[in-house]
Design a protein around this motif. Structure first.
Motif, PDB file in Angstrom:
ATOM      1  N   VAL A 111      49.045  34.323  50.554  1.00 50.99           N
ATOM      2  CA  VAL A 111      48.632  35.674  50.442  1.00 50.99           C
ATOM      3  C   VAL A 111      49.999  36.519  50.209  1.00 50.99           C
ATOM      4  O   VAL A 111      50.993  36.022  50.172  1.00 50.99           O
ATOM      5  N   CYS A 112      49.564  37.907  50.143  1.00 52.82           N
ATOM      6  CA  CYS A 112      50.700  38.763  49.947  1.00 52.82           C
ATOM      7  C   CYS A 112      51.622  38.781  50.998  1.00 52.82           C
ATOM      8  O   CYS A 112      53.058  39.058  50.785  1.00 52.82           O
ATOM      9  N   THR A 124      50.288  30.368  43.704  1.00 53.01           N
ATOM     10  CA  THR A 124      48.811  30.596  43.616  1.00 53.01           C
ATOM     11  C   THR A 124      48.250  31.568  44.861  1.00 53.01           C
ATOM     12  O   THR A 124      48.658  31.212  45.915  1.00 53.01           O
ATOM     13  N   TYR A 125      47.640  32.713  44.710  1.00 53.53           N
ATOM     14  CA  TYR A 125      46.969  33.573  45.570  1.00 53.53           C
ATOM     15  C   TYR A 125      45.912  32.795  46.172  1.00 53.53           C
ATOM     16  O   TYR A 125      44.912  32.695  45.571  1.00 53.53           O
ATOM     17  N   ALA A 126      46.139  32.507  47.573  1.00 54.76           N
ATOM     18  CA  ALA A 126      44.762  31.702  48.026  1.00 54.76           C
ATOM     19  C   ALA A 126      44.617  32.327  49.577  1.00 54.76           C
ATOM     20  O   ALA A 126      45.022  31.940  50.334  1.00 54.76           O
ATOM     21  N   SER A 127      43.419  33.063  49.423  1.00 54.30           N
ATOM     22  CA  SER A 127      43.018  33.547  50.730  1.00 54.30           C
ATOM     23  C   SER A 127      42.560  32.571  51.724  1.00 54.30           C
ATOM     24  O   SER A 127      42.136  31.495  51.367  1.00 54.30           O
ATOM     25  N   ALA A 128      42.896  32.952  52.868  1.00 52.27           N
ATOM     26  CA  ALA A 128      42.873  32.000  54.073  1.00 52.27           C
ATOM     27  C   ALA A 128      43.413  30.663  53.962  1.00 52.27           C
ATOM     28  O   ALA A 128      43.288  29.793  54.752  1.00 52.27           O
ATOM     29  N   SER A 129      44.418  30.514  52.960  1.00 50.49           N
ATOM     30  CA  SER A 129      45.111  29.263  53.105  1.00 50.49           C
ATOM     31  C   SER A 129      46.357  29.250  53.984  1.00 50.49           C
ATOM     32  O   SER A 129      46.923  28.292  54.330  1.00 50.49           O
ATOM     33  N   THR A 130      46.772  30.609  54.601  1.00 45.61           N
ATOM     34  CA  THR A 130      47.811  30.483  55.606  1.00 45.61           C
ATOM     35  C   THR A 130      47.265  31.629  56.600  1.00 45.61           C
ATOM     36  O   THR A 130      46.476  32.218  56.438  1.00 45.61           O
ATOM     37  N   ILE A 157      57.571  34.222  41.223  1.00 43.05           N
ATOM     38  CA  ILE A 157      56.702  33.895  42.339  1.00 43.05           C
ATOM     39  C   ILE A 157      55.431  34.330  41.997  1.00 43.05           C
ATOM     40  O   ILE A 157      54.505  33.714  42.232  1.00 43.05           O
ATOM     41  N   HIS A 158      55.278  35.374  41.167  1.00 44.35           N
ATOM     42  CA  HIS A 158      53.948  35.706  40.798  1.00 44.35           C
ATOM     43  C   HIS A 158      53.262  34.884  39.785  1.00 44.35           C
ATOM     44  O   HIS A 158      51.947  34.640  39.996  1.00 44.35           O
TER      45      HIS A 158
END
Length: 314
Positions: A185-186, A163-169, A158-159
């Motif tokens: 996000v986390c 892709t860590y994407a702020s405000a994507s969800t 998963i890591h």
């Protein structure tokens, strides 16, 4: 590691709110991996009533009511926490049972002893088992593989594959949608990992808390620029002398956002705030209001090591 934590939540309402009731999970508690020496809430406006209690999962929760009109609500949590390191060997050296055996441990059969971790096997508000989660997890959970090695491999995938994407969800984004997008996000990564593990019939829980962020050399920490964090715990039953699994065991924490794992905590730089089945059990603030048709929300978190405070000039 001695840490000073400030978590401020501010709601601004338009029009004003006439009455409100809220439940918050913002005060950490002491455990094997952390000692809380100070933890208190400042709420403005002043609540007419307030009650602190410990919920079924051992979390500190606070209920308060505001029967007064207000345009702004500010909740500030201050905590001082000393985190501890619990030594453990590499995951390959830990003799954990095969994941299929752990799954069978949670299957119902007459006369079986009850394991309290059973509660974390089932679906919950944000964690709904689905064949797509099993399909994604299959590459990690190969036949006969030790459960903790398989779980750590899934965490690592998963890591690396998301892709860590702020405000994507947002909080209401289904884990299945985040799985298909391969981003989030986390909180999304935690719910995806939970969904995979529970779809396979394993016990896993959601953990909310904080993580110390590293400040670039020569710079100072920006107050309020940190964020709350979320990760996962997987339950591994102890193996008895006769080879059967006991109704007690160990919780191992897995952080897919940072590819970190550990016994009861992913590391000394983590602070556990609350645990539950998913985000719905441990949301920082939730409540019911009368009025306030629209609102804005501001959240500021600061996690400062004591070493930074001592280095700060007067």
């Amino acid at each position: 590691m001695l840490l000073y934590i400030t978590h401020t939540t501010t709601y601004r309402y338009d029009p004003l709110v006439s009455t409100a009731q809220h439940m918050v999970h913002l005060l950490p508690h002491s455990s094997e991996t952390q000692t809380v020496s100070e933890a208190f809430l400042h709420i403005s406006p002043e609540p007419a009533s307030r009650k602190d209690a410990v919920d079924v999962y051992g979390n500190v929760r606070t209920f308060f009511s505001l029967p007064v009109a207000h345009e702004v609500l500010t909740i500030t949590a201050h905590s001082v926490v000393d985190t501890h390191f619990l030594p453990y060997p590499p995951v390959q050296a830990l003799d954990t049972p095969a994941w299929e055996k752990v799954r069978a441990h949670f299957g119902y059969h007459a006369g079986a002893a009850w394991d309290a971790a059973n509660e974390f096997v089932f679906a919950s508000t944000y964690v709904q088992p689905h064949p797509d989660f099993a399909e994604y997890a299959r590459a990690s959970f190969t036949p006969g593989r030790p459960v903790l090695i398989a779980a750590c491999d899934l965490m690592h995938r998963i890591h690396t594959e998301f892709t860590y994407a702020s405000a994507s969800t947002d909080v209401n984004t289904p884990a299945l949608e985040a799985l298909k997008k391969r981003q989030g996000v986390c909180q999304d990564f935690a719910h995806i990992l939970l969904s995979c593990l529970r779809t396979l019939g394993l016990a896993a829980r959601y953990v909310s808390g904080y993580l110390v962020t590293h400040v670039p050399e020569g710079q100072t920490r920006l107050i309020g620029s940190d964020a709350s964090h979320a990760w996962v715990s997987i339950y591994v039953p102890d193996v008895q002398e006769d080879g059967t699994l006991a109704t007690h065991g160990q919780w191992f924490d897995l952080d897919p956002t940072n590819d970190r794992w550990g016994l009861l905590s992913p590391g000394i730089d983590f602070v556990t705030l609350a645990i539950g089945r998913d985000y719905a059990d441990v949301s920082p603030v939730r409540g019911v209001i009368h009025g306030g048709a629209s609102h804005t929300l501001e959240v500021g978190v600061t996690v400062q090591p004591a070493s930074e405070l001592s280095a700060t000039p007067d």
